[in-house]
Design a protein around this motif. Sequence first.
Motif, PDB file in Angstrom:
ATOM      1  N   PRO A  20      -1.862  15.693  -8.302  1.00 45.54           N
ATOM      2  CA  PRO A  20      -1.471  14.649  -8.361  1.00 45.54           C
ATOM      3  C   PRO A  20      -2.734  13.803  -8.460  1.00 45.54           C
ATOM      4  O   PRO A  20      -3.469  14.108  -8.311  1.00 45.54           O
ATOM      5  CB  PRO A  20      -0.984  14.706  -6.651  1.00 45.54           C
ATOM      6  CG  PRO A  20      -1.105  15.794  -6.151  1.00 45.54           C
ATOM      7  CD  PRO A  20      -1.167  16.919  -7.558  1.00 45.54           C
ATOM      8  N   VAL A  21      -2.054  12.562  -8.674  1.00 42.77           N
ATOM      9  CA  VAL A  21      -2.879  11.338  -9.040  1.00 42.77           C
ATOM     10  C   VAL A  21      -2.858   9.960  -8.860  1.00 42.77           C
ATOM     11  O   VAL A  21      -1.476   9.656  -8.847  1.00 42.77           O
ATOM     12  CB  VAL A  21      -4.157  11.502 -11.092  1.00 42.77           C
ATOM     13  CG1 VAL A  21      -4.387  10.782 -10.789  1.00 42.77           C
ATOM     14  CG2 VAL A  21      -4.225  12.591 -10.774  1.00 42.77           C
ATOM     15  N   GLU A  22      -3.287   9.391  -8.031  1.00 41.15           N
ATOM     16  CA  GLU A  22      -2.878   8.272  -8.091  1.00 41.15           C
ATOM     17  C   GLU A  22      -3.177   7.399  -8.582  1.00 41.15           C
ATOM     18  O   GLU A  22      -5.161   7.136  -8.661  1.00 41.15           O
ATOM     19  CB  GLU A  22      -3.213   8.219  -6.055  1.00 41.15           C
ATOM     20  CG  GLU A  22      -2.321   8.588  -5.067  1.00 41.15           C
ATOM     21  CD  GLU A  22      -2.031   8.423  -3.792  1.00 41.15           C
ATOM     22  OE1 GLU A  22      -3.096   7.484  -3.918  1.00 41.15           O
ATOM     23  OE2 GLU A  22      -1.684   8.937  -2.972  1.00 41.15           O
ATOM     24  N   MET A  23      -2.968   6.194  -8.440  1.00 34.81           N
ATOM     25  CA  MET A  23      -3.023   5.255  -9.190  1.00 34.81           C
ATOM     26  C   MET A  23      -3.180   3.182  -8.750  1.00 34.81           C
ATOM     27  O   MET A  23      -1.776   3.287  -8.609  1.00 34.81           O
ATOM     28  CB  MET A  23      -2.720   4.660 -11.265  1.00 34.81           C
ATOM     29  CG  MET A  23      -3.128   3.430 -11.486  1.00 34.81           C
ATOM     30  SD  MET A  23      -2.319   3.475 -13.425  1.00 34.81           S
ATOM     31  CE  MET A  23      -0.340   3.499 -13.481  1.00 34.81           C
ATOM     32  N   ASP A  25       0.793  -1.085   0.081  1.00 33.67           N
ATOM     33  CA  ASP A  25       0.344   0.201   0.151  1.00 33.67           C
ATOM     34  C   ASP A  25       0.414   1.372   0.159  1.00 33.67           C
ATOM     35  O   ASP A  25       0.209   2.495   0.175  1.00 33.67           O
ATOM     36  CB  ASP A  25      -1.208  -0.010   1.166  1.00 33.67           C
ATOM     37  CG  ASP A  25      -2.338  -1.592   1.151  1.00 33.67           C
ATOM     38  OD1 ASP A  25      -2.676  -1.298   2.182  1.00 33.67           O
ATOM     39  OD2 ASP A  25      -2.168  -1.244   0.031  1.00 33.67           O
ATOM     40  N   GLU A  26       1.953   1.209   0.005  1.00 33.71           N
ATOM     41  CA  GLU A  26       3.125   2.312  -0.087  1.00 33.71           C
ATOM     42  C   GLU A  26       3.350   2.503  -1.425  1.00 33.71           C
ATOM     43  O   GLU A  26       2.681   2.839  -2.041  1.00 33.71           O
ATOM     44  CB  GLU A  26       4.372   1.756   0.329  1.00 33.71           C
ATOM     45  CG  GLU A  26       5.495   2.977   0.127  1.00 33.71           C
ATOM     46  CD  GLU A  26       6.715   2.605  -0.048  1.00 33.71           C
ATOM     47  OE1 GLU A  26       7.878   3.332   0.249  1.00 33.71           O
ATOM     48  OE2 GLU A  26       7.041   0.966   1.276  1.00 33.71           O
ATOM     49  N   VAL A  27       2.665   4.439  -1.216  1.00 31.54           N
ATOM     50  CA  VAL A  27       2.777   5.374  -2.468  1.00 31.54           C
ATOM     51  C   VAL A  27       4.164   5.335  -2.576  1.00 31.54           C
ATOM     52  O   VAL A  27       4.755   5.809  -2.205  1.00 31.54           O
ATOM     53  CB  VAL A  27       1.318   6.116  -2.282  1.00 31.54           C
ATOM     54  CG1 VAL A  27       2.386   7.313  -3.175  1.00 31.54           C
ATOM     55  CG2 VAL A  27       0.699   5.324  -1.902  1.00 31.54           C
ATOM     56  N   VAL A  28       4.107   5.244  -4.456  1.00 31.77           N
ATOM     57  CA  VAL A  28       5.412   5.625  -4.863  1.00 31.77           C
ATOM     58  C   VAL A  28       5.141   6.640  -6.180  1.00 31.77           C
ATOM     59  O   VAL A  28       4.208   6.482  -7.170  1.00 31.77           O
ATOM     60  CB  VAL A  28       6.074   3.821  -5.792  1.00 31.77           C
ATOM     61  CG1 VAL A  28       7.333   3.790  -6.705  1.00 31.77           C
ATOM     62  CG2 VAL A  28       6.027   3.113  -4.318  1.00 31.77           C
ATOM     63  N   ALA A  29       6.130   7.766  -6.059  1.00 32.89           N
ATOM     64  CA  ALA A  29       6.285   8.693  -7.166  1.00 32.89           C
ATOM     65  C   ALA A  29       6.890   8.330  -8.235  1.00 32.89           C
ATOM     66  O   ALA A  29       7.669   7.180  -8.151  1.00 32.89           O
ATOM     67  CB  ALA A  29       6.937   9.683  -6.418  1.00 32.89           C
ATOM     68  N   TYR A  30       6.182   8.525  -9.578  1.00 33.48           N
ATOM     69  CA  TYR A  30       6.832   8.189 -10.626  1.00 33.48           C
ATOM     70  C   TYR A  30       7.827   9.160 -11.119  1.00 33.48           C
ATOM     71  O   TYR A  30       7.807  10.310 -10.683  1.00 33.48           O
ATOM     72  CB  TYR A  30       5.139   8.346 -11.974  1.00 33.48           C
ATOM     73  CG  TYR A  30       5.616   7.718 -13.364  1.00 33.48           C
ATOM     74  CD1 TYR A  30       5.626   6.230 -13.536  1.00 33.48           C
ATOM     75  CD2 TYR A  30       5.978   8.937 -13.855  1.00 33.48           C
ATOM     76  CE1 TYR A  30       6.308   6.048 -14.862  1.00 33.48           C
ATOM     77  CE2 TYR A  30       6.866   8.383 -15.244  1.00 33.48           C
ATOM     78  CZ  TYR A  30       7.006   7.112 -15.520  1.00 33.48           C
ATOM     79  OH  TYR A  30       7.219   7.028 -16.604  1.00 33.48           O
TER      80      TYR A  30
END
Length: 78
Positions: A52-55, A22-27
Amino acid sequence: MKKILLVLSLIAGVSAQVQAEDEVVAYRYGMDLDIAQVLAITPVADVCGAAPVEMTYLDSKGAKHVLQYSEFGTGCSN
């Protein structure tokens, strides 16, 4: 006692794996992405400019990931 320690270490390992998924990784440009199925994409903000948008997606092994990237907002008008 050894069985209790083994069970506790297994629980800790599974807990750490769930947190990592569930860790958010920045592109970053050039990232090697393995996207098998997109589960969700957050709505684009109503701003004029990048937002910012999260997929959330599953990779080819079935692991869940969250990727954050920038997308141009929908708030600009002519």
